[in-house]
Design a protein around this motif. Structure first.
Motif, PDB file in Angstrom:
ATOM      1  N   GLY A  37      71.871  37.076  66.413  1.00  0.00           N
ATOM      2  CA  GLY A  37      72.800  36.798  67.505  1.00  0.00           C
ATOM      3  C   GLY A  37      74.091  37.583  67.356  1.00  0.00           C
ATOM      4  N   HIS A  38      74.819  37.711  68.459  1.00  0.00           N
ATOM      5  CA  HIS A  38      76.094  38.421  68.424  1.00  0.00           C
ATOM      6  C   HIS A  38      77.237  37.577  68.985  1.00  0.00           C
ATOM      7  N   VAL A  39      76.973  36.304  69.251  1.00  0.00           N
ATOM      8  CA  VAL A  39      77.992  35.385  69.753  1.00  0.00           C
ATOM      9  C   VAL A  39      78.405  34.448  68.615  1.00  0.00           C
ATOM     10  N   ARG A  40      79.684  34.271  68.414  1.00  0.00           N
ATOM     11  CA  ARG A  40      80.173  33.406  67.344  1.00  0.00           C
ATOM     12  C   ARG A  40      79.760  31.964  67.595  1.00  0.00           C
ATOM     13  N   ILE A  41      79.225  31.329  66.549  1.00  0.00           N
ATOM     14  CA  ILE A  41      78.838  29.922  66.685  1.00  0.00           C
ATOM     15  C   ILE A  41      79.770  29.006  65.890  1.00  0.00           C
ATOM     16  N   ALA A  42      80.630  29.591  65.058  1.00  0.00           N
ATOM     17  CA  ALA A  42      81.640  28.809  64.340  1.00  0.00           C
ATOM     18  C   ALA A  42      82.714  29.765  63.838  1.00  0.00           C
ATOM     19  N   THR A  43      83.936  29.241  63.672  1.00  0.00           N
ATOM     20  CA  THR A  43      85.056  30.021  63.153  1.00  0.00           C
ATOM     21  C   THR A  43      85.745  29.236  62.047  1.00  0.00           C
ATOM     22  N   TYR A  44      85.901  29.862  60.894  1.00  0.00           N
ATOM     23  CA  TYR A  44      86.655  29.302  59.779  1.00  0.00           C
ATOM     24  C   TYR A  44      88.023  29.987  59.758  1.00  0.00           C
ATOM     25  N   LYS A  45      89.076  29.204  59.716  1.00  0.00           N
ATOM     26  CA  LYS A  45      90.423  29.757  59.715  1.00  0.00           C
ATOM     27  C   LYS A  45      90.915  29.940  58.289  1.00  0.00           C
ATOM     28  N   THR A  66      83.925  23.482  52.929  1.00  0.00           N
ATOM     29  CA  THR A  66      82.745  22.631  53.095  1.00  0.00           C
ATOM     30  C   THR A  66      82.243  22.670  54.533  1.00  0.00           C
ATOM     31  N   ASN A  67      83.143  22.937  55.486  1.00  0.00           N
ATOM     32  CA  ASN A  67      82.789  23.096  56.897  1.00  0.00           C
ATOM     33  C   ASN A  67      83.955  23.753  57.609  1.00  0.00           C
ATOM     34  N   PRO A  68      83.777  24.192  58.863  1.00  0.00           N
ATOM     35  CA  PRO A  68      84.851  24.915  59.559  1.00  0.00           C
ATOM     36  C   PRO A  68      86.061  24.048  59.917  1.00  0.00           C
ATOM     37  N   LYS A  69      85.904  22.733  59.982  1.00  0.00           N
ATOM     38  CA  LYS A  69      86.981  21.877  60.458  1.00  0.00           C
ATOM     39  C   LYS A  69      87.969  21.468  59.371  1.00  0.00           C
ATOM     40  N   ASN A  70      87.488  21.344  58.127  1.00  0.00           N
ATOM     41  CA  ASN A  70      88.358  20.891  57.048  1.00  0.00           C
ATOM     42  C   ASN A  70      89.019  22.062  56.338  1.00  0.00           C
ATOM     43  N   PRO A  71      90.271  21.902  55.884  1.00  0.00           N
ATOM     44  CA  PRO A  71      90.922  22.986  55.141  1.00  0.00           C
ATOM     45  C   PRO A  71      90.204  23.227  53.817  1.00  0.00           C
ATOM     46  N   PRO A  72      90.212  24.468  53.340  1.00  0.00           N
ATOM     47  CA  PRO A  72      89.479  24.789  52.114  1.00  0.00           C
ATOM     48  C   PRO A  72      90.263  24.409  50.863  1.00  0.00           C
ATOM     49  N   ALA A  73      89.551  24.295  49.760  1.00  0.00           N
ATOM     50  CA  ALA A  73      90.178  24.174  48.445  1.00  0.00           C
ATOM     51  C   ALA A  73      90.461  25.576  47.918  1.00  0.00           C
ATOM     52  N   ALA A  74      91.604  25.752  47.246  1.00  0.00           N
ATOM     53  CA  ALA A  74      92.020  27.071  46.767  1.00  0.00           C
ATOM     54  C   ALA A  74      91.986  27.125  45.243  1.00  0.00           C
ATOM     55  N   TYR A  75      91.631  28.316  44.710  1.00  0.00           N
ATOM     56  CA  TYR A  75      91.505  28.510  43.270  1.00  0.00           C
ATOM     57  C   TYR A  75      92.093  29.869  42.900  1.00  0.00           C
ATOM     58  N   VAL A  76      92.715  29.948  41.734  1.00  0.00           N
ATOM     59  CA  VAL A  76      93.276  31.216  41.247  1.00  0.00           C
ATOM     60  C   VAL A  76      92.898  31.403  39.784  1.00  0.00           C
ATOM     61  N   GLY A  77      93.020  32.648  39.341  1.00  0.00           N
ATOM     62  CA  GLY A  77      92.766  32.991  37.944  1.00  0.00           C
ATOM     63  C   GLY A  77      94.023  33.518  37.290  1.00  0.00           C
ATOM     64  N   PRO A  78      94.115  33.450  35.967  1.00  0.00           N
ATOM     65  CA  PRO A  78      95.353  33.833  35.277  1.00  0.00           C
ATOM     66  C   PRO A  78      95.702  35.308  35.400  1.00  0.00           C
ATOM     67  N   ASN A  79      94.700  36.179  35.501  1.00  0.00           N
ATOM     68  CA  ASN A  79      94.968  37.616  35.560  1.00  0.00           C
ATOM     69  C   ASN A  79      94.508  38.263  36.860  1.00  0.00           C
ATOM     70  N   LEU A  80      93.946  37.494  37.762  1.00  0.00           N
ATOM     71  CA  LEU A  80      93.561  38.025  39.074  1.00  0.00           C
ATOM     72  C   LEU A  80      94.759  37.947  40.020  1.00  0.00           C
ATOM     73  N   TYR A  81      95.059  39.050  40.647  1.00  0.00           N
ATOM     74  CA  TYR A  81      96.142  39.075  41.629  1.00  0.00           C
ATOM     75  C   TYR A  81      95.606  39.486  42.999  1.00  0.00           C
ATOM     76  N   TYR A  82      94.815  40.574  43.036  1.00  0.00           N
ATOM     77  CA  TYR A  82      94.127  41.009  44.250  1.00  0.00           C
ATOM     78  C   TYR A  82      92.646  40.684  44.088  1.00  0.00           C
ATOM     79  N   TYR A  83      92.102  39.892  45.002  1.00  0.00           N
ATOM     80  CA  TYR A  83      90.726  39.410  44.904  1.00  0.00           C
ATOM     81  C   TYR A  83      89.847  40.202  45.856  1.00  0.00           C
ATOM     82  N   PHE A  84      88.726  40.724  45.368  1.00  0.00           N
ATOM     83  CA  PHE A  84      87.875  41.605  46.164  1.00  0.00           C
ATOM     84  C   PHE A  84      86.571  40.918  46.608  1.00  0.00           C
TER      85      PHE A  84
END
Length: 332
Positions: free
Chosen positions: A111-119, A157-175
């Motif tokens: 398909g080419h039509v969006r069926i959900a959007t995560y912000k 967990t789904n498009p409606k709920n805000p996500p949980a965030a995680y960081v690493g001690p030496n990661l600054y730019y995440y690819f």
């Protein structure tokens, strides 16, 4: 200067060179049907037959090209995107595309039509991955939008709920990132200032990314993958993918998969069975290539796609749904 981020300087150089006919339209390989570029990039479209086929999705500078897999015939294009850097596929074949404006869009297979959007506000999303144990969506945020502050990893967990965030001690730019079969999440990136490759793991049910020291020296973050047994890590400039077993935070080298003919311009590769699919961001006077390699042997490409590519960054394969077998009819 973060020189090994998605290379917008190469894009600008090629645009300038176009004036002097140095970056003309890619030449066909002979086995790919020609479709005028104007027809493929004006609006989103997919072939009616696409939903019943295995499909290869490739993110370009401003759109996504869809090909039959493994044939490599163009069967669709997804447009109305700003800069779609990453993509991933869930167990049902649905495709998720990250857009650097701070959104992740979900599409049905074929398909080419969006069926959900995560912000994903305030961040620039790059790679994404689906947890095979929960179906959760993980996104690597390169950095905060319109700033030079650290990125992170977010898990939805789904498009409606805000996500949980995680960081690493030496990661600054995440690819880029990938899950293993147990739900451990691996991510690559760079240190502050863009100096130095770094790699980490977010173990299942833990709350912080831990550093993993890899035996190989990797110059710039490429893709991350899981082949069913080993963690795969690419090097943007090394024309290779390395495989490791990782226990805790200790990595043991297993194998090198050389990618001949890529000129070290591969970002997020895809793996489908014994085929590694490598998007080559820029190759000489060509806007980009997609090349197939035998995995884990590597070597020379077994197939090349050149049509409808514009600085490709990510490649994933979405398998067609397997029809549910019908129960045999009982005699009456």
């Amino acid at each position: 200067m973060k020189w090994c981020a998605i290379n917008t300087r190469a894009i600008a150089a090629c645009a300038l060179a176009t004036t002097f006919a140095a970056c003309g339209s890619p030449a066909g390989t002979g086995n790919i049907a020609a479709v005028p570029l104007a027809q493929t990039r004006d609006a989103s479209w997919t072939s009616p037959q696409a939903a019943s086929e295995d499909l290869l999705y490739v993110t370009n500078l401003h759109d996504v090209s869809i090909y039959s897999y493994p044939q490599g015939q163009l069967v669709g294009t997804i447009t109305n995107l700003y800069k779609p850097y990453g993509e991933c596929v869930d167990a049902s074949g649905k495709v998720y595309v990250t857009d650097s404006l701070g959104f992740i869009y979900k599409y049905a297979h074929g398909g080419h039509v969006r069926i959900a959007t995560y912000k994903d506000p305030s961040y620039t999303p790059y790679g994404c991955a689906i947890d095979p144990t929960t179906g959760n969506l993980a996104v690597a945020n390169y950095e905060q939008t319109n700033s030079d502050y650290s990125g992170n990893v977010v898990i939805y967990t789904n498009p409606k709920n805000p996500p949980a965030a995680y960081v690493g001690p030496n990661l600054y730019y995440y690819f880029f990132l990938a899950y293993d079969g147990s739900g451990n999440l691996y991510v690559d990136g760079e240190r502050i200032g863009g100096f130095g490759f770094t790699f980490g793991v977010l173990h299942k049910k833990e709350f912080a990314i831990k550093d993993v020291l890899l035996p190989q020296s990797i110059t710039a973050p490429g893709g991350v993958g899981w082949d069913g047994s080993h963690v795969m890590v690419g090097d943007q400039t090394g024309a290779a993918v390395y495989e490791y077993t990782i226990k805790g935070t200790r990595a043991t080298f297993v194998n090198t998969t050389p990618l001949s003919g890529t000129n070290g311009q591969v970002y997020q590769f895809g793996l489908f069975g014994s085929t590694l699919v490598a998007p080559v961001f820029f190759s000489g006077s060509v806007f980009g290539l997609v090349q197939y390699y035998n995995y884990p042997a590597g070597g020379s490409p077994t197939q090349t796609i050149t049509q409808n590519l514009d600085f490709p960054v990510d490649a994933v394969v979405s398998p067609a749904a397997t029809p549910t077998p019908r129960a045999p009819s009982l005699p009456r």
